[in-house]
Write a protein that holds these residues in place. Sequence first.
Motif, PDB file in Angstrom:
ATOM      1  N   LEU A   1      -1.513  -3.374 -11.648  1.00 39.24           N
ATOM      2  CA  LEU A   1      -0.550  -4.268 -10.988  1.00 39.24           C
ATOM      3  C   LEU A   1       0.119  -5.120 -12.063  1.00 39.24           C
ATOM      4  N   PRO A   2       1.439  -5.302 -11.985  1.00 39.25           N
ATOM      5  CA  PRO A   2       2.084  -6.200 -12.951  1.00 39.25           C
ATOM      6  C   PRO A   2       1.469  -7.602 -12.819  1.00 39.25           C
ATOM      7  N   GLU A   3       1.205  -8.213 -13.930  1.00 48.66           N
ATOM      8  CA  GLU A   3       0.550  -9.527 -13.865  1.00 48.66           C
ATOM      9  C   GLU A   3       1.477 -10.573 -13.265  1.00 48.66           C
ATOM     10  N   ALA A   4       2.744 -10.500 -13.689  1.00 51.92           N
ATOM     11  CA  ALA A   4       3.706 -11.473 -13.171  1.00 51.92           C
ATOM     12  C   ALA A   4       4.097 -11.098 -11.744  1.00 51.92           C
ATOM     13  N   GLY A   5       4.609 -12.045 -11.030  1.00 51.94           N
ATOM     14  CA  GLY A   5       5.165 -11.721  -9.715  1.00 51.94           C
ATOM     15  C   GLY A   5       4.221 -12.070  -8.597  1.00 51.94           C
ATOM     16  N   THR A   6       4.683 -11.760  -7.383  1.00 56.08           N
ATOM     17  CA  THR A   6       3.978 -12.210  -6.203  1.00 56.08           C
ATOM     18  C   THR A   6       3.254 -11.052  -5.527  1.00 56.08           C
TER      19      THR A   6
ATOM     20  N   ASP B   1     -11.532  -0.735   8.948  1.00 51.59           N
ATOM     21  CA  ASP B   1     -10.100  -1.002   8.807  1.00 51.59           C
ATOM     22  C   ASP B   1      -9.428  -0.059   7.816  1.00 51.59           C
ATOM     23  N   ARG B   2     -10.147   0.981   7.374  1.00 47.49           N
ATOM     24  CA  ARG B   2      -9.633   1.797   6.275  1.00 47.49           C
ATOM     25  C   ARG B   2      -8.228   2.340   6.503  1.00 47.49           C
ATOM     26  N   LYS B   3      -8.014   2.977   7.658  1.00 49.75           N
ATOM     27  CA  LYS B   3      -6.704   3.612   7.907  1.00 49.75           C
ATOM     28  C   LYS B   3      -5.570   2.609   7.849  1.00 49.75           C
ATOM     29  N   LEU B   4      -5.779   1.513   8.580  1.00 50.52           N
ATOM     30  CA  LEU B   4      -4.763   0.487   8.665  1.00 50.52           C
ATOM     31  C   LEU B   4      -4.507  -0.100   7.283  1.00 50.52           C
ATOM     32  N   MET B   5      -5.607  -0.430   6.592  1.00 50.89           N
ATOM     33  CA  MET B   5      -5.529  -0.982   5.241  1.00 50.89           C
ATOM     34  C   MET B   5      -4.721  -0.061   4.323  1.00 50.89           C
ATOM     35  N   GLU B   6      -5.048   1.215   4.344  1.00 46.45           N
ATOM     36  CA  GLU B   6      -4.369   2.139   3.434  1.00 46.45           C
ATOM     37  C   GLU B   6      -2.884   2.252   3.765  1.00 46.45           C
ATOM     38  N   SER B   7      -2.581   2.221   5.071  1.00 49.58           N
ATOM     39  CA  SER B   7      -1.157   2.346   5.394  1.00 49.58           C
ATOM     40  C   SER B   7      -0.381   1.113   4.916  1.00 49.58           C
ATOM     41  N   VAL B   8      -1.020  -0.057   4.983  1.00 45.66           N
ATOM     42  CA  VAL B   8      -0.368  -1.272   4.485  1.00 45.66           C
ATOM     43  C   VAL B   8      -0.210  -1.209   2.966  1.00 45.66           C
ATOM     44  N   LEU B   9      -1.301  -0.835   2.291  1.00 46.67           N
ATOM     45  CA  LEU B   9      -1.286  -0.915   0.825  1.00 46.67           C
ATOM     46  C   LEU B   9      -0.414   0.160   0.180  1.00 46.67           C
ATOM     47  N   HIS B  10      -0.352   1.330   0.805  1.00 47.29           N
ATOM     48  CA  HIS B  10       0.489   2.388   0.219  1.00 47.29           C
ATOM     49  C   HIS B  10       1.941   1.923   0.117  1.00 47.29           C
ATOM     50  N   ASP B  11       2.386   1.208   1.140  1.00 48.02           N
ATOM     51  CA  ASP B  11       3.760   0.684   1.105  1.00 48.02           C
ATOM     52  C   ASP B  11       3.986  -0.174  -0.134  1.00 48.02           C
ATOM     53  N   VAL B  12       2.995  -1.009  -0.432  1.00 48.20           N
ATOM     54  CA  VAL B  12       3.134  -1.909  -1.578  1.00 48.20           C
ATOM     55  C   VAL B  12       3.046  -1.142  -2.888  1.00 48.20           C
ATOM     56  N   VAL B  13       2.007  -0.316  -2.981  1.00 45.49           N
ATOM     57  CA  VAL B  13       1.712   0.365  -4.245  1.00 45.49           C
ATOM     58  C   VAL B  13       2.828   1.346  -4.607  1.00 45.49           C
ATOM     59  N   ASP B  14       3.363   2.015  -3.582  1.00 46.04           N
ATOM     60  CA  ASP B  14       4.405   3.014  -3.843  1.00 46.04           C
ATOM     61  C   ASP B  14       5.642   2.406  -4.497  1.00 46.04           C
ATOM     62  N   GLN B  15       5.835   1.092  -4.270  1.00 53.24           N
ATOM     63  CA  GLN B  15       7.022   0.447  -4.846  1.00 53.24           C
ATOM     64  C   GLN B  15       6.819  -0.025  -6.279  1.00 53.24           C
ATOM     65  N   LEU B  16       5.590   0.096  -6.779  1.00 55.05           N
ATOM     66  CA  LEU B  16       5.289  -0.393  -8.129  1.00 55.05           C
ATOM     67  C   LEU B  16       4.953   0.798  -9.010  1.00 55.05           C
ATOM     68  N   SER B  17       5.791   1.096  -9.981  1.00 51.19           N
ATOM     69  CA  SER B  17       5.500   2.295 -10.766  1.00 51.19           C
ATOM     70  C   SER B  17       4.229   2.066 -11.568  1.00 51.19           C
ATOM     71  N   GLY B  18       3.350   3.053 -11.541  1.00 48.62           N
ATOM     72  CA  GLY B  18       2.114   2.968 -12.321  1.00 48.62           C
ATOM     73  C   GLY B  18       0.918   2.428 -11.556  1.00 48.62           C
ATOM     74  N   ALA B  19       1.164   1.644 -10.533  1.00 50.15           N
ATOM     75  CA  ALA B  19       0.033   1.078  -9.791  1.00 50.15           C
ATOM     76  C   ALA B  19      -0.703   2.179  -9.021  1.00 50.15           C
ATOM     77  N   ALA B  20      -2.012   2.022  -8.863  1.00 51.61           N
ATOM     78  CA  ALA B  20      -2.799   3.046  -8.177  1.00 51.61           C
ATOM     79  C   ALA B  20      -3.829   2.389  -7.273  1.00 51.61           C
ATOM     80  N   LEU B  21      -4.051   3.060  -6.154  1.00 54.72           N
ATOM     81  CA  LEU B  21      -4.963   2.524  -5.139  1.00 54.72           C
ATOM     82  C   LEU B  21      -6.205   3.400  -5.048  1.00 54.72           C
ATOM     83  N   THR B  22      -7.380   2.801  -5.097  1.00 58.00           N
ATOM     84  CA  THR B  22      -8.633   3.542  -4.911  1.00 58.00           C
ATOM     85  C   THR B  22      -9.442   2.847  -3.826  1.00 58.00           C
ATOM     86  N   THR B  23      -9.971   3.639  -2.916  1.00 59.03           N
ATOM     87  CA  THR B  23     -10.819   3.078  -1.866  1.00 59.03           C
ATOM     88  C   THR B  23     -12.188   3.751  -1.944  1.00 59.03           C
ATOM     89  N   THR B  24     -13.246   2.959  -2.012  1.00 59.43           N
ATOM     90  CA  THR B  24     -14.601   3.507  -2.048  1.00 59.43           C
ATOM     91  C   THR B  24     -15.359   3.001  -0.836  1.00 59.43           C
TER      92      THR B  24
END
Lengths: 400, 400
Positions: A267-272, A311-334
């Motif tokens: 995640l970029p350090e700067a920003g919101t 909450d996995r499904k809901l969580m992932e659908s929310v986070l994918h929207d965010v992560v997809d807009q940030l080049s390089g960011a990656a989401l892992t769920t364990t």
Amino acid sequence: MRTVLKFGGSSVADLDRMKRIAEKLKRRRKEGEEIVVVVSAMGKTTNQLLSMAREASENPSKREVDMMLATGEQVSIALLTMILQEKGLQAVSLTGYQAGILTEGMHTKNKIRDIDPKNIEKYLSEGYIVVVAGFQGYNENGEITTLGRGGSDTTAVALAAKLHCHCEIYTDVDGIYGVDPRLYPKARHMDSITYEEMKEMAFLGAKVMEPRSVDIAQNYGVVIYVGSAHEDRRGTYIQEGERNVEERSITGLSVLENIMMVTISRLPEAGTHTADIFRKLAEEEIIVDMISQTPMPDGSVTLSFTASAEDRKLMESVLHDVVDQLSGAALTTTTEMLKVSVVGSGMRTQSGVAARIFTLFAENGITFKQVSTSEISISYTMEKAHKEKAVALIADAFSL
Amino acid sequence: MRTVLKFGGSSVADLDRMKRIAEKLKRRRKEGEEIVVVVSAMGKTTNQLLSMAREASENPSKREVDMMLATGEQVSIALLTMILQEKGLQAVSLTGYQAGILTEGMHTKNKIRDIDPKNIEKYLSEGYIVVVAGFQGYNENGEITTLGRGGSDTTAVALAAKLHCHCEIYTDVDGIYGVDPRLYPKARHMDSITYEEMKEMAFLGAKVMEPRSVDIAQNYGVVIYVGSAHEDRRGTYIQEGERNVEERSITGLSVLENIMMVTISRLPEAGTHTADIFRKLAEEEIIVDMISQTPMPDGSVTLSFTASAEDRKLMESVLHDVVDQLSGAALTTTTEMLKVSVVGSGMRTQSGVAARIFTLFAENGITFKQVSTSEISISYTMEKAHKEKAVALIADAFSL
């Protein structure tokens, strides 16, 4: 005298158990007590209804899930009322709506806003045992709502607050223990515990009572008794009082299962971005826990947190929207994780507790992913496989 | 265009069938039609709930039975709504209460008093498919009520009347036949039938539509289409129109099963005993049929009548009170009976019909316990064992 008694799903799992409960209620009614009974859905009903909903739709509308789930308690209240009537008692069942339980918030996770007790008071004054559906209410739009996990406890405690009486919660354990006795058979039974202690334990995963029910009890001074539905052993009172743990460093240990750990790397350090993520999760009422953010050598940050695996499904659908807009960011769920917490108000004065647990874990090969501390607790996220060993080590070391 | 469609229990017995219904609704919604769907409980749900109630209590309170039964439709509406949403449609489920269905009368046998359609109209105007729980409503006390046998049809027709539209009833048969095709495979399918004819057939046991639904349709000019839920064969319209049976002596034949015959012997001829009996039965809303009273040589009278075998317990408890007060009177109840009726407005002009049936029965060894005639029908109470033979004889003789 007037009491709200609550019986959970396993204590009303079949008609025989309901009949035993009815006998108990009959004895108390015959002694003149005014009785309100709150019941959950029978046994596994709620889970069965949920899995039907998931067969109908991958991501079913929560309004409709509430519509489905509310039927579980409606069946319980009707059956228990019939059994009470069969025993010659006056009894009447009320849905959440009929009991005047007004809620607000999101479907499947509503909160009680207010209770209009006039229907209940009317029936009580006429000598009825009033059987109220736990876990449910209605909202301003007249829709059927449910209260989420532990909702029947919330119904019972909120009713006791409104009706100015004690609340008895009957379940399949005979009170509160320092450690869940199913995890650690030598666990210590408590005769009494304060609201604060109970909340600390509950927040950290003790399954007996949900913290928000305890909160309501504390705010309105409702004494709660937690006991076994079908055994006559002594239970635990939850009430205001001296903390009985000052001399102990640890009050109890709790384990929260079915946890997932979510990591967003690069995640970029700067920003919101971080703020954005948590705002969006809050909008979906996903409860997030144990947040940690670590700066990486490349200038990015890695954000981790835990949440309920449900909450996995809901969580992932929310986070994918965010992560997809940030080049390089990656989401892992364990998933398959759990959180082990040790609680105790004496802990802050004994900084050795944390050190002692770190040592115990290290010597016994228990690794953990995250650790978080508060003034009164330390929590560890670890793999499910470590459960028994971690519990036994801590319980032995601190004589829980 | 706007339509109320009703799907019975067997057409929503599982999720696959619901999904097929949802496809049908989707096609029609896409063409701009405003759609209200009334659904029953899935498959055998109502019977399962009833048998749970009977396990809880031998004679369960009817208020609580209504509380139980209403959950059946509540599950159906939530599931069908989820499926519609999964298909990308806007849909919302409404309980009887939420749909504004105000009822009056006794629990388990309520009648619709009025419908406040504002909630339905609001959702329709916003483009929603509105999925309404059949069979249920609420009364002036805010209690949940049910409408008794055929109640979902009543819900659908009453809604269509209030919403000024047609009503389509989908079931497991493809319309109305002169004889139930399950009893007589060569039965004649009708494309159209008048309200009067339908009521005559329904009163006498044709299972497709309850007479009171047809009554409502007739009073408000609601055209009803009865068709198969899952086959594309042509159904039957029930509407005002020329009686298409003037030239025929018999329109149809119907069989009402699960009948009991009640006989009270040695009733004193004088006095109000008979009136008392029927008043008490009416108070319990037990529907009585085919009353006959025969004077006996000893000056007493023997009273016989039929009723649904489902009311046996209640009936017997009412009648024992009466009979026990009359020395010598005796009560006999015979179940396993059925009523075979032939219906036809041409019958009054052809007095030969009755004679022809008596002859048929006599020649073929069919005995009957009671016979009653009206201007347009003749009904016979007989033992269940005679069913197939009686149906085949009449259907063949009158080319039904």
